[in-house]
Design a protein around this motif. Sequence first.
Motif, short mmCIF file in Angstrom:
data_model
loop_
_atom_site.label_atom_id
_atom_site.label_comp_id
_atom_site.label_asym_id
_atom_site.label_seq_id
_atom_site.Cartn_x
_atom_site.Cartn_y
_atom_site.Cartn_z
N ARG A 2 35.78 43.11 42.92
CA ARG A 2 34.37 42.80 42.73
C ARG A 2 34.20 41.52 41.91
N ASP A 3 33.06 40.86 42.14
CA ASP A 3 32.69 39.64 41.41
C ASP A 3 33.85 38.65 41.35
N PRO A 4 34.32 38.18 42.49
CA PRO A 4 35.47 37.27 42.50
C PRO A 4 35.08 35.88 42.02
N ALA A 5 36.10 35.11 41.66
CA ALA A 5 35.88 33.71 41.29
C ALA A 5 35.44 32.93 42.52
N THR A 6 34.43 32.08 42.37
CA THR A 6 33.90 31.27 43.47
C THR A 6 33.80 29.82 43.03
N LEU A 7 33.59 28.94 43.98
CA LEU A 7 33.36 27.52 43.69
C LEU A 7 31.95 27.16 44.15
N PRO A 8 31.23 26.38 43.37
CA PRO A 8 29.86 26.00 43.76
C PRO A 8 29.88 25.00 44.90
N GLY A 9 28.91 25.13 45.77
CA GLY A 9 28.84 24.22 46.92
C GLY A 9 28.55 22.80 46.55
N ASP A 10 27.92 22.56 45.39
CA ASP A 10 27.62 21.18 44.99
C ASP A 10 28.76 20.52 44.21
N MET A 11 29.89 21.19 44.08
CA MET A 11 31.06 20.57 43.45
C MET A 11 31.55 19.42 44.32
N THR A 12 31.98 18.34 43.70
CA THR A 12 32.50 17.22 44.48
C THR A 12 33.89 17.55 45.03
N ILE A 13 34.24 16.83 46.07
CA ILE A 13 35.55 17.05 46.68
C ILE A 13 36.65 16.69 45.68
N GLY A 14 36.43 15.64 44.90
CA GLY A 14 37.43 15.26 43.91
C GLY A 14 37.65 16.34 42.88
N ASP A 15 36.54 16.97 42.42
CA ASP A 15 36.68 18.06 41.46
C ASP A 15 37.40 19.25 42.08
N ALA A 16 37.15 19.50 43.34
CA ALA A 16 37.82 20.61 44.03
C ALA A 16 39.32 20.36 44.12
N VAL A 17 39.71 19.11 44.41
CA VAL A 17 41.14 18.78 44.48
C VAL A 17 41.80 19.00 43.14
N ARG A 18 41.14 18.52 42.07
CA ARG A 18 41.71 18.70 40.73
C ARG A 18 41.76 20.17 40.34
N PHE A 19 40.77 20.95 40.80
CA PHE A 19 40.78 22.40 40.50
C PHE A 19 42.02 23.06 41.09
N PHE A 20 42.33 22.73 42.35
CA PHE A 20 43.49 23.36 42.99
C PHE A 20 44.79 22.85 42.38
N GLU A 21 44.78 21.63 41.83
CA GLU A 21 45.99 21.11 41.19
C GLU A 21 46.26 21.77 39.84
N GLN A 22 45.21 22.09 39.10
CA GLN A 22 45.38 22.45 37.71
C GLN A 22 45.02 23.91 37.37
N GLN A 23 44.05 24.50 38.06
CA GLN A 23 43.53 25.78 37.62
C GLN A 23 43.65 26.92 38.63
N ALA A 24 43.76 26.59 39.90
CA ALA A 24 43.66 27.62 40.95
C ALA A 24 44.75 28.68 40.82
N GLU A 25 44.35 29.95 40.87
CA GLU A 25 45.29 31.07 40.85
C GLU A 25 45.51 31.64 42.25
N HIS A 26 44.59 31.31 43.16
CA HIS A 26 44.67 31.85 44.52
C HIS A 26 44.74 30.70 45.52
N ARG A 27 45.10 31.02 46.73
CA ARG A 27 45.23 30.00 47.77
C ARG A 27 43.87 29.58 48.33
N SER A 28 42.86 30.42 48.21
CA SER A 28 41.55 30.08 48.75
C SER A 28 40.46 30.71 47.90
N TYR A 29 39.26 30.11 47.97
CA TYR A 29 38.12 30.58 47.18
C TYR A 29 36.85 30.52 48.02
N PRO A 30 35.95 31.50 47.87
CA PRO A 30 34.64 31.40 48.52
C PRO A 30 33.84 30.26 47.88
N VAL A 31 33.09 29.56 48.70
CA VAL A 31 32.17 28.52 48.24
C VAL A 31 30.76 29.07 48.39
#
Length: 593
Positions: A454-483
Amino acid sequence: MASISANSPPRRLADHSADYRMLLLAAMAIVAGTGGAIGAWVLLKLIALATNLFWYGRLSADSTDIVSDSIALIVIVPVAGGLIVGLMARFGSDKIRGHGIPEAIETILFGESRLSPKVALLKPISSAVSIGSGGPFGAEGPIIMTGGAIGSLFAQMFRLSAAERKTLLVAGATAGMTGIFGTPIAAVMLAVEVLLFEWKPRSFVPVVVAVLVSLAWRPLLIGGGPMFPFAAPTPPGSSAVAIAAGLGLATGVLAALLSVLLYAVEDGFHRLPVHWMWWPAIGAVGVALGGLVNVHVLGAGYGNIQALLDGNVAVRLVVALLVIKAAVWLVALGSGTSGGILAPLLIIGGAAGFLFGQVLPGDPGFWAMVGMAGIMSGAMRAPLTGALFAAELTNHMGALPETIAASATAYAVSVLMMRRSILTEKIARRGRHILQEYSIDALEFQQAGQLMTRDPATLPGDMTIGDAVRFFEQQAEHRSYPVVDPAERLVGLVSRTDALRWQIAKRSEGRLAEALSDASTQYAFPDTPCGQVADMMVESGVGRVPIVDHESRRVVGIISRQDLLKVRSGQKRVEKARSRGKRRPAIDNPRLR
């Protein structure tokens, strides 16, 4: 990657054409049932023709028994028949070897239910040659293979799935069995217990249609009424069921012994320094020797079954029939010739029941029928089929309590004494283990809401692509996230693969929601069966599926592959863990609170 509109309608998660497919298969089963009935008629005529040619030198398709006092014929004819069958298997198709049911099972489970025209043509001919020349077999195994081939060939004329071809293969097989024996209920149960490996309307309804169609054809083609009618009543008193269970114990042990001996004989043939083409002829030498001792062991022996049920046969002849019939059947079947197992099992079980009936209350013929039910169940691991087959075959439906008692007991003994049935052992020796047990798929009766995080981690749709790339490089615990959008409604699913692609392309501008242009995101609702969620993962290759609320489309949870695997381990734990007293339900279902 994938995106969806927040206001998009719910995706259809189930194939609602299943009802249409069931009706289509039921209509096609009419043809398969007719083909099975005609195949049964042709097989019986071929057996009669072969018997007349081999033993009496006449061209006739009238049914006849093998009665000969010619030593030369008893020795030469079975060997000649075995040689012909071996040649047909070597240069025609090796699928005709054996009694047919294991080959049908193997085709269903591992061959996408595709049988060749060669099998449809050669199996009845080879079986007719084998039985007509004195082989101690019945017509049931060959007709199951032949009827199955007819159903399979008909199915291959259309664009059908392997599961749908299986349905028509089994429909043709059970129609053939009904045509031979006139046992529609037992034929349906044979499909359920031995051939279908499922319990679904898609397969059950067409099989019933085919069986009933064959039953309607039977009086016109073969004849009506029970195959082995007899007049012995059920013994009075309440002890008959208990006695039948005891007889089931004995026939279960006998069935296990026969299975062990059969495969010991087969192993012996495999050690011979000659090609398997010659094995049926070598095995026929043993059949000939048995025929010299008692000619009644030759052929299908349907007359012997009737004599046992009528109770008009001497005990010493029954003993000889039991021992010699079992011996020649084991040698012949172990040699790989073409023939069935039901008729020999009925004779062996009937003889055992008849002998026990000499000291039991009631008519020995009644206990012969109970013995038939027990040994069939013990050998084939099909207790309901065995009980119903014996009762239908003799039109003694009132004896069902006794036949089911014998069948269930023999089945239990067989399970305790043998790892596999006489049918599946043959397939296992080819490296393919088959488990004849049905159980509930835990994924099908659990819903996504019970299993999701329940209540999984998500990414906001207005996040920039650059921020998303850095998120997967530094913080991501899973292979995919709902947007999600600002209202927490699902927009799509972004994965580590997407981030790597954007990184390689040196793309950093733009919003995440705009980069997810594919509208095929897999998602489910809290009441979606987990089995459908698993199917989504297989189809999409994505290991996480978002769970959204029906009304608001808000992301309320997520299911991963690991969550689905935990269901299986939980099911195993429920089966094996033992405890006393009350415990919480193994599945945390909010509806049970």
